[in-house]
Design a protein around this motif. Structure first.
Motif, PDB file in Angstrom:
ATOM      1  N   TYR A  98       0.584  -1.120   0.037  1.00  0.00           N
ATOM      2  CA  TYR A  98      -0.037  -0.129   0.149  1.00  0.00           C
ATOM      3  C   TYR A  98       0.732   1.233  -0.096  1.00  0.00           C
ATOM      4  CZ  TYR A  98      -4.358  -2.437   0.352  1.00  0.00           C
ATOM      5  OH  TYR A  98      -5.335  -3.272  -0.114  1.00  0.00           O
ATOM      6  N   GLN A  99       2.096   1.311   0.358  1.00  0.00           N
ATOM      7  CA  GLN A  99       2.875   2.352   0.114  1.00  0.00           C
ATOM      8  C   GLN A  99       3.631   2.692  -1.224  1.00  0.00           C
ATOM      9  OE1 GLN A  99       5.077   2.609   3.926  1.00  0.00           O
ATOM     10  NE2 GLN A  99       5.900   4.676   3.378  1.00  0.00           N
ATOM     11  N   CYS A 100       3.628   1.445  -1.846  1.00  0.00           N
ATOM     12  CA  CYS A 100       4.339   1.442  -3.284  1.00  0.00           C
ATOM     13  C   CYS A 100       3.718   2.319  -4.323  1.00  0.00           C
ATOM     14  CB  CYS A 100       4.511  -0.050  -3.826  1.00  0.00           C
ATOM     15  SG  CYS A 100       4.502  -0.412  -5.587  1.00  0.00           S
ATOM     16  N   PRO A 101       4.362   3.566  -4.865  1.00  0.00           N
ATOM     17  CA  PRO A 101       3.530   4.318  -5.722  1.00  0.00           C
ATOM     18  C   PRO A 101       3.186   3.635  -7.214  1.00  0.00           C
ATOM     19  CG  PRO A 101       5.918   4.552  -5.756  1.00  0.00           C
ATOM     20  CD  PRO A 101       5.601   3.677  -4.490  1.00  0.00           C
ATOM     21  N   PHE A 102       3.932   2.528  -7.506  1.00  0.00           N
ATOM     22  CA  PHE A 102       3.578   1.814  -8.719  1.00  0.00           C
ATOM     23  C   PHE A 102       2.182   0.870  -8.581  1.00  0.00           C
ATOM     24  CE2 PHE A 102       8.252   2.486  -8.614  1.00  0.00           C
ATOM     25  CZ  PHE A 102       8.350   3.070  -9.854  1.00  0.00           C
ATOM     26  N   CYS A 103       1.926   0.508  -7.128  1.00  0.00           N
ATOM     27  CA  CYS A 103       1.015  -0.191  -6.897  1.00  0.00           C
ATOM     28  C   CYS A 103      -0.128   0.764  -6.928  1.00  0.00           C
ATOM     29  CB  CYS A 103       0.856  -0.709  -5.604  1.00  0.00           C
ATOM     30  SG  CYS A 103       2.446  -1.922  -5.442  1.00  0.00           S
ATOM     31  N   VAL A 127      -8.216 -11.307  -7.037  1.00  0.00           N
ATOM     32  CA  VAL A 127      -7.934 -11.562  -5.721  1.00  0.00           C
ATOM     33  C   VAL A 127      -6.525 -10.644  -5.007  1.00  0.00           C
ATOM     34  CG1 VAL A 127      -7.021 -13.527  -3.997  1.00  0.00           C
ATOM     35  CG2 VAL A 127      -8.253 -14.103  -6.057  1.00  0.00           C
ATOM     36  N   MET A 128      -6.554 -10.214  -3.933  1.00  0.00           N
ATOM     37  CA  MET A 128      -5.602  -9.482  -3.363  1.00  0.00           C
ATOM     38  C   MET A 128      -4.777 -10.310  -2.287  1.00  0.00           C
ATOM     39  SD  MET A 128      -4.045  -6.501  -3.547  1.00  0.00           S
ATOM     40  CE  MET A 128      -5.255  -5.269  -4.069  1.00  0.00           C
ATOM     41  N   PHE A 129      -3.325 -10.447  -2.629  1.00  0.00           N
ATOM     42  CA  PHE A 129      -2.633 -10.878  -1.399  1.00  0.00           C
ATOM     43  C   PHE A 129      -1.873  -9.725  -0.888  1.00  0.00           C
ATOM     44  CE2 PHE A 129      -1.859 -15.738  -1.787  1.00  0.00           C
ATOM     45  CZ  PHE A 129      -3.237 -15.936  -2.066  1.00  0.00           C
ATOM     46  N   GLU A 130      -1.290  -9.720   0.177  1.00  0.00           N
ATOM     47  CA  GLU A 130      -0.574  -8.570   1.021  1.00  0.00           C
ATOM     48  C   GLU A 130       0.856  -8.862   0.736  1.00  0.00           C
ATOM     49  OE1 GLU A 130      -2.498  -6.254   2.050  1.00  0.00           O
ATOM     50  OE2 GLU A 130      -4.336  -7.464   1.713  1.00  0.00           O
ATOM     51  N   ASN A 131       1.620  -7.965   0.421  1.00  0.00           N
ATOM     52  CA  ASN A 131       3.249  -8.045   0.141  1.00  0.00           C
ATOM     53  C   ASN A 131       3.702  -6.997   0.413  1.00  0.00           C
ATOM     54  OD1 ASN A 131       5.209  -9.533  -0.499  1.00  0.00           O
ATOM     55  ND2 ASN A 131       5.466  -8.640  -2.746  1.00  0.00           N
ATOM     56  N   PRO A 132       3.746  -6.436   1.732  1.00  0.00           N
ATOM     57  CA  PRO A 132       4.380  -5.073   2.265  1.00  0.00           C
ATOM     58  C   PRO A 132       5.865  -5.360   2.109  1.00  0.00           C
ATOM     59  CG  PRO A 132       3.503  -6.278   4.045  1.00  0.00           C
ATOM     60  CD  PRO A 132       3.183  -7.149   2.908  1.00  0.00           C
ATOM     61  N   ILE A 133       6.674  -4.467   1.678  1.00  0.00           N
ATOM     62  CA  ILE A 133       8.142  -4.547   1.668  1.00  0.00           C
ATOM     63  C   ILE A 133       8.571  -3.719   2.549  1.00  0.00           C
ATOM     64  CG2 ILE A 133      10.118  -4.095   0.133  1.00  0.00           C
ATOM     65  CD1 ILE A 133       8.380  -4.424  -2.499  1.00  0.00           C
ATOM     66  N   THR A 134       8.744  -4.162   3.738  1.00  0.00           N
ATOM     67  CA  THR A 134       9.079  -3.289   4.832  1.00  0.00           C
ATOM     68  C   THR A 134      10.524  -2.642   4.774  1.00  0.00           C
ATOM     69  OG1 THR A 134       9.683  -5.329   6.064  1.00  0.00           O
ATOM     70  CG2 THR A 134       7.435  -4.470   6.455  1.00  0.00           C
ATOM     71  N   ASN A 139       5.361   1.934   6.632  1.00  0.00           N
ATOM     72  CA  ASN A 139       4.170   1.719   7.024  1.00  0.00           C
ATOM     73  C   ASN A 139       3.088   0.773   6.205  1.00  0.00           C
ATOM     74  OD1 ASN A 139       3.987   4.096   8.770  1.00  0.00           O
ATOM     75  ND2 ASN A 139       4.015   5.607   7.076  1.00  0.00           N
ATOM     76  N   ALA A 140       3.834   0.163   5.440  1.00  0.00           N
ATOM     77  CA  ALA A 140       3.171  -0.769   4.523  1.00  0.00           C
ATOM     78  C   ALA A 140       2.516  -1.696   5.253  1.00  0.00           C
ATOM     79  CB  ALA A 140       4.099  -1.331   3.368  1.00  0.00           C
ATOM     80  N   TYR A 141       3.241  -2.638   6.358  1.00  0.00           N
ATOM     81  CA  TYR A 141       2.757  -3.763   6.979  1.00  0.00           C
ATOM     82  C   TYR A 141       1.707  -3.392   7.798  1.00  0.00           C
ATOM     83  CZ  TYR A 141       3.073  -8.272   9.237  1.00  0.00           C
ATOM     84  OH  TYR A 141       2.737  -9.583   9.912  1.00  0.00           O
ATOM     85  N   ASN A 142       1.486  -2.326   8.553  1.00  0.00           N
ATOM     86  CA  ASN A 142       0.519  -1.798   9.223  1.00  0.00           C
ATOM     87  C   ASN A 142      -0.624  -1.450   8.310  1.00  0.00           C
ATOM     88  OD1 ASN A 142       1.013  -2.197  11.680  1.00  0.00           O
ATOM     89  ND2 ASN A 142       1.890  -0.192  12.086  1.00  0.00           N
ATOM     90  N   ALA A 143      -0.503  -1.076   6.929  1.00  0.00           N
ATOM     91  CA  ALA A 143      -1.494  -0.676   6.267  1.00  0.00           C
ATOM     92  C   ALA A 143      -2.214  -2.053   5.510  1.00  0.00           C
ATOM     93  CB  ALA A 143      -0.878   0.213   4.702  1.00  0.00           C
ATOM     94  N   MET A 163      -6.526   4.138   0.894  1.00  0.00           N
ATOM     95  CA  MET A 163      -4.957   4.249   1.231  1.00  0.00           C
ATOM     96  C   MET A 163      -4.304   4.375   0.045  1.00  0.00           C
ATOM     97  SD  MET A 163      -4.537   1.369   4.233  1.00  0.00           S
ATOM     98  CE  MET A 163      -4.905  -0.016   3.527  1.00  0.00           C
ATOM     99  N   PHE A 164      -4.475   3.744  -0.921  1.00  0.00           N
ATOM    100  CA  PHE A 164      -3.928   4.199  -2.153  1.00  0.00           C
ATOM    101  C   PHE A 164      -3.899   5.545  -2.715  1.00  0.00           C
ATOM    102  CE2 PHE A 164      -3.717  -0.494  -3.567  1.00  0.00           C
ATOM    103  CZ  PHE A 164      -2.106  -0.439  -3.596  1.00  0.00           C
ATOM    104  N   ALA A 165      -4.980   6.217  -2.510  1.00  0.00           N
ATOM    105  CA  ALA A 165      -5.013   7.759  -2.896  1.00  0.00           C
ATOM    106  C   ALA A 165      -4.480   8.565  -1.864  1.00  0.00           C
ATOM    107  CB  ALA A 165      -6.673   7.996  -2.753  1.00  0.00           C
TER     108      ALA A 165
END
Length: 260
Positions: A98-103, A127-134, A139-143, A163-165
């Protein structure tokens, strides 16, 4: 004398016209300036991501064990958020941060067209899988946890969108504010987020990304839905990065043709 008067009159008319034009276009100019500022912020975020990735490589990423290349295999969807019919012919799984600008760019520019052309027509489930690159997104993991907590109250995708916005506001306070703004029960949401209720699921999604050979975000795998068990899919295509809609279209159409 007459010529001078004409010149003065013409100049006055031009000034009047310019003044009227400025008044009529003031709002448009302001909106254009805001759009330019938004684009600049997005470019700065992308540049920061690229610089952080380059730094990681320079600090020793080359010495790390190579990740396995993508290979075709069965994937269980489990309780991951889904849009579309359970038995849709094709399954598309996005691994996102969720913190990735390309996403964010994919969510804004490409995902809506995929949904309109393939999800809404019953051909594909998303389908959405979570892949936060900490390592680069603190902040991606908490997102990711927040999105899944919102899913408890039936609003995963609303949280996904907000969140993406607003990627610059993904601290805990911001996440709780977003939850309230989309109508969630704040007490239930805050308890879910603070307790890290979905930590196990996020870690499982991260492990699945590694197993599949998915690198970076966004990453996408596509395949045919298991006709006997719609909760599974045999993924055979890997799309790396924020690609144009046509890239998805070509691969989805190929899978649909293969299923006939």
């Amino acid at each position: 004398m007459n010529t001078a008067i004409k010149i003065i009159f013409a100049a006055g008319l031009c000034l009047y016209s310019f003044s009227a034009l400025s008044a009529n276009t003031k709002q448009e100019i302001s909106e254009l300036q805001e759009s330019i500022a938004g684009l600049k912020e997005g470019q700065e975020a992308m540049q920061k991501d690229l610089e952080e990735i380059k730094k990681l490589v320079q600090e020793g990423a080359r010495a790390a064990p190579a990740r396995a290349a993508f290979r075709e295999q069965d994937v269980s969807i489990g309780d991951s958020p889904v849009i579309g019919e359970s038995k849709a012919t094709v399954t598309l799984i996005e691994f996102s941060d969720y913190q990735c600008p390309f996403c964010s760019r994919h969510a804004r520019d490409v995902m809506p067209q995929i949904v309109a052309d393939y999800v809404d027509t019953g051909k594909l489930k998303y389908v959405m899988f979570e892949n936060p690159i900490t390592s680069i997104h603190k902040n991606a993991y908490n997102a990711s946890l927040a999105a899944l907590c919102a899913g408890d109250q039936g609003k995963y995708w609303e949280m996904h969108d907000i969140m993406f916005a607003n990627q610059r506001e993904l601290g805990v306070d911001g996440l709780k504010s977003f939850a309230a703004s989309i109508g969630l029960n704040s007490s239930e949401f805050d308890t879910c987020l603070d307790s890290k209720k979905y930590e196990k699921q996020v870690n499982s999604d991260l492990a699945t990304a590694t197993k599949l050979g998915v690198r970076g975000t966004p990453g996408f795998v596509l395949g045919l839905t298991d006709s006997k068990d719609p909760g599974k899919a045999k993924v055979s295509v890997y799309i790396k990065g924020a690609q144009a809609f046509d890239k998805f279209k070509a691969n989805i159409e190929q899978l649909l043709d293969s299923a006939e």
